[in-house]
Write a protein that holds these residues in place. Structure first.
Motif: not given
Length: 304
Positions: A236-256
């Motif tokens: 699924r994609w509704l974000g415009g041109p797909q130029e991004q190369s990374a995904l982000w988790l904010p606020h110092g998430c500790s991600c199992p």
């Protein structure tokens, strides 16, 4: 305890670093330029490149990213040289003098490589000072000073891009606990199939959804940057041109979901925010690929 061989290796490393600093001072008295960029001279003479972090580089084992920028922050121009020199600090990790010792040392010997940043990203001054204050007593007990090449005044104070400690001492404790608790829900384990249910319920509400494999992740400031490996399948994609190369988790998430080996498939949902693909749910698939394909067909049949 350090064994005799480790003590000798560290002694040689500290002595060679001191001599290198003396030679550099004799050749160039511009201390202010050195403080602003510890490897400005090396980067001016050698083209900055990204190279894989060697699998045998124990100092950076499990650090969370796969590519380093060379020359590094200590002037080593090859991954082999960086690996060889970094080995002398392995005994210090075994002393557990500070929880961020590995993070600090690895940021010097194998600084994370970001395509959008043309220079090595160094440690924050606060990270350097925390590790120094905790580990210097251990080193002093064996007769070793804090090396000049680790001089904390050379590193950014936090206003510039830099690698922070696991916990930033300048952040409010209550705010940090609240943010970590909320964000970590993004990548909580799939307990009794609840993760799949959440993906289904939020699929149509999300601006993007991917099936992907993860190549590396790194912590930048208070955020976590997740880099996919290879080509992701866009569900699924509704974000415009797909130029991004990374995904982000904010606020110092500790991600199992990012702990341990980054193997297997993930499903990611999220929204665009300030030009970033911000994750709202990251699920590490725990069953076989046949079941994953069946689950994806279920998602795509939804009338969004």
């Amino acid at each position: 305890m350090f064994n005799l061989r480790s003590v000798c290796v560290i002694a040689l490393l500290v002595l060679s670093a001191s001599r290198a600093d003396e030679d550099a001072a004799a050749a160039d008295d511009d201390d202010e330029g050195l403080a602003a960029s510890p490897v400005s001279a090396e980067l001016g003479a050698v083209r900055s490149v990204c190279k894989p972090v060697p699998n045998t580089m124990g100092l950076c084992s499990g650090i969370g990213y796969g590519e380093m920028r060379l020359p590094n922050l200590l002037g080593h121009a090859s991954a082999r040289e960086a690996q060889q020199q970094s080995a002398a600090w392995m005994p210090l990790l075994g002393k557990h003098c500070h929880r961020d010792t590995r993070r600090f040392l690895c940021s010097l010997y194998a600084p994370v490589c970001l395509p959008e940043v043309s220079a090595p990203v160094g440690p924050c001054r606060s990270l350097c000072e925390a590790v120094r204050d905790a580990c210097l007593p251990v080193m002093s007990a064996f007769g070793f000073p804090w090396p000049e090449m680790f001089n904390c005044s050379r590193f950014p104070d936090g206003a510039e891009l830099c690698i922070p400690g696991e916990r930033d001492p300048n952040r409010d404790e209550t705010t940090e606990a609240t943010e970590d608790s909320a964000v970590c829900e993004v990548c909580s384990p799939d307990s009794e199939g609840l993760g799949e249910q959440e993906i289904q319920q939020n699929f149509c509400k999300s601006q993007f959804a991917f099936r992907l494999r993860i190549g590396s992740w790194s912590r930048l400031g208070t955020d976590v940057r997740v880099v996919p490996q290879g080509r992701s399948r866009v569900l699924r994609w509704l974000g415009g041109p797909q130029e991004q190369s990374a995904l982000w988790l904010p606020h110092g998430c500790s991600c199992p979901a990012l702990e341990g080996q980054l193997k297997g498939s993930y499903i990611a949902l999220g929204h665009m925010q300030n030009g970033r693909m911000l994750l709202r749910r990251l699920l590490k698939w725990s069953r076989d690929e046949k079941e994953l394909k069946k689950f994806i067909r279920t998602l795509l049949r939804q009338d969004c």
